[in-house]
Scaffold this active site. Structure first.
Site, PDB file in Angstrom:
ATOM      1  N   ARG A  35     -33.606  22.395 -32.403  1.00 13.97           N
ATOM      2  CA  ARG A  35     -34.211  21.122 -32.814  1.00 13.97           C
ATOM      3  C   ARG A  35     -35.699  21.053 -32.443  1.00 13.97           C
ATOM      4  NH1 ARG A  35     -32.899  15.622 -33.974  1.00 13.97           N
ATOM      5  NH2 ARG A  35     -34.161  14.134 -32.798  1.00 13.97           N
ATOM      6  N   ILE A  61     -37.848  12.043 -37.365  1.00 17.44           N
ATOM      7  CA  ILE A  61     -36.642  12.852 -37.299  1.00 17.44           C
ATOM      8  C   ILE A  61     -35.593  11.978 -36.620  1.00 17.44           C
ATOM      9  CG2 ILE A  61     -37.442  13.931 -35.143  1.00 17.44           C
ATOM     10  CD1 ILE A  61     -35.795  16.389 -35.829  1.00 17.44           C
ATOM     11  N   SER A  62     -34.437  11.830 -37.232  1.00 15.84           N
ATOM     12  CA  SER A  62     -33.402  10.937 -36.708  1.00 15.84           C
ATOM     13  C   SER A  62     -32.886  11.419 -35.366  1.00 15.84           C
ATOM     14  CB  SER A  62     -32.224  10.837 -37.691  1.00 15.84           C
ATOM     15  OG  SER A  62     -32.627  10.245 -38.896  1.00 15.84           O
ATOM     16  N   GLN A  63     -32.377  10.482 -34.580  1.00 20.13           N
ATOM     17  CA  GLN A  63     -31.804  10.850 -33.287  1.00 20.13           C
ATOM     18  C   GLN A  63     -30.592  11.756 -33.510  1.00 20.13           C
ATOM     19  OE1 GLN A  63     -30.339   6.511 -32.698  1.00 20.13           O
ATOM     20  NE2 GLN A  63     -29.129   7.715 -31.247  1.00 20.13           N
ATOM     21  N   PHE A 203     -33.421   3.093 -40.725  1.00 18.32           N
ATOM     22  CA  PHE A 203     -34.114   4.234 -41.310  1.00 18.32           C
ATOM     23  C   PHE A 203     -35.423   3.791 -41.943  1.00 18.32           C
ATOM     24  CE2 PHE A 203     -30.098   6.361 -40.899  1.00 18.32           C
ATOM     25  CZ  PHE A 203     -30.390   7.713 -40.885  1.00 18.32           C
TER      26      PHE A 203
END
Length: 217
Positions: A35, A61-63, A203
């Site tokens: 990541r 970038i999403s968790q 989002f």
């Protein structure tokens, strides 16, 4: 080459299991994918924390939990062809590449798409194709898809995406207003679709012909 982030990645996966992620294929993908390669260098030390991070161009970038949860809800199988709307950094794309036979990903921001293509190539994922385009209209040339994942918030599901979903397929999308959404799974039946609402999320907005306008409030 020694992976100095392997411990952090293992801890991340352990925390995801504690939070309820059960899909072993999803957890294995997250355990493998670096990541830290998908975030800017100045936030690299935060890459394995369970929170979103900026990637430039007002995008994130999403968790890890959200990436894992969305991947789990989509129930991707090894033989599936998947369409992703919103490539972003390419991290979710990489997760899907570990799960599916083929991944097609659309990103409206050319700079992000170029960076994601480079990362995906460097990591050796040869089952991914990324293009710069309005994701809300889908990718009709390579449709239909077994699974479709939208990684931006939309007021409603774009009609072209449902049209490009194979009968029996699943589409996952955050639906709501520009500040809050819920994860919604659509399953395409021979007659109509079945809609299932899941947990709340936040989002960035899905910009495009069948999403939000660029400057709408």
């Amino acid at each position: 080459m020694t992976d100095s982030y392997s411990y952090q990645r293992r801890r991340m996966v352990e925390l995801l299991e504690k939070r309820g992620i059960r899909d072993r294929r999803v957890l294995a993908a997250l355990q493998t994918i670096p990541r830290h390669r998908f975030v800017p260098e100045h936030v690299r030390t935060q890459a394995y924390g369970d929170h979103a991070l900026p990637i430039g161009a007002s995008q994130t970038i999403s968790q890890p939990y959200i990436v894992a949860r969305m991947s789990e809800l989509l129930t991707v199988k090894a033989e599936h062809s998947v369409l992703e709307i919103g490539t972003g950094s390419g991290y979710q794309t990489a997760v899907l590449a570990r799960l599916a036979r083929r991944v097609y990903s659309l990103e409206r921001l050319a700079d992000l798409a170029r960076q994601a293509i480079q990362r995906i190539r460097e990591l050796g994922y040869d089952n991914v194709k990324i293009q710069t385009f309005d994701g809300t209209v889908g990718w009709s040339d390579v449709a239909p898809f077994d699974r479709i994942m939208v990684t931006a918030g939309s007021p409603k599901v774009p009609a072209p995406l449902l049209e490009q979903l194979r009968v029996g397929g699943r589409l996952l999308i955050p639906e709501g207003d520009r500040s809050e959404q819920v994860l919604v799974v659509y399953r395409k039946l021979r007659r109509g679709v079945r809609r299932t609402v899941n947990e709340p999320v936040t989002f960035v907005p899905l910009i495009g012909r069948y999403g939000w306008e660029q400057n709408s409030s």
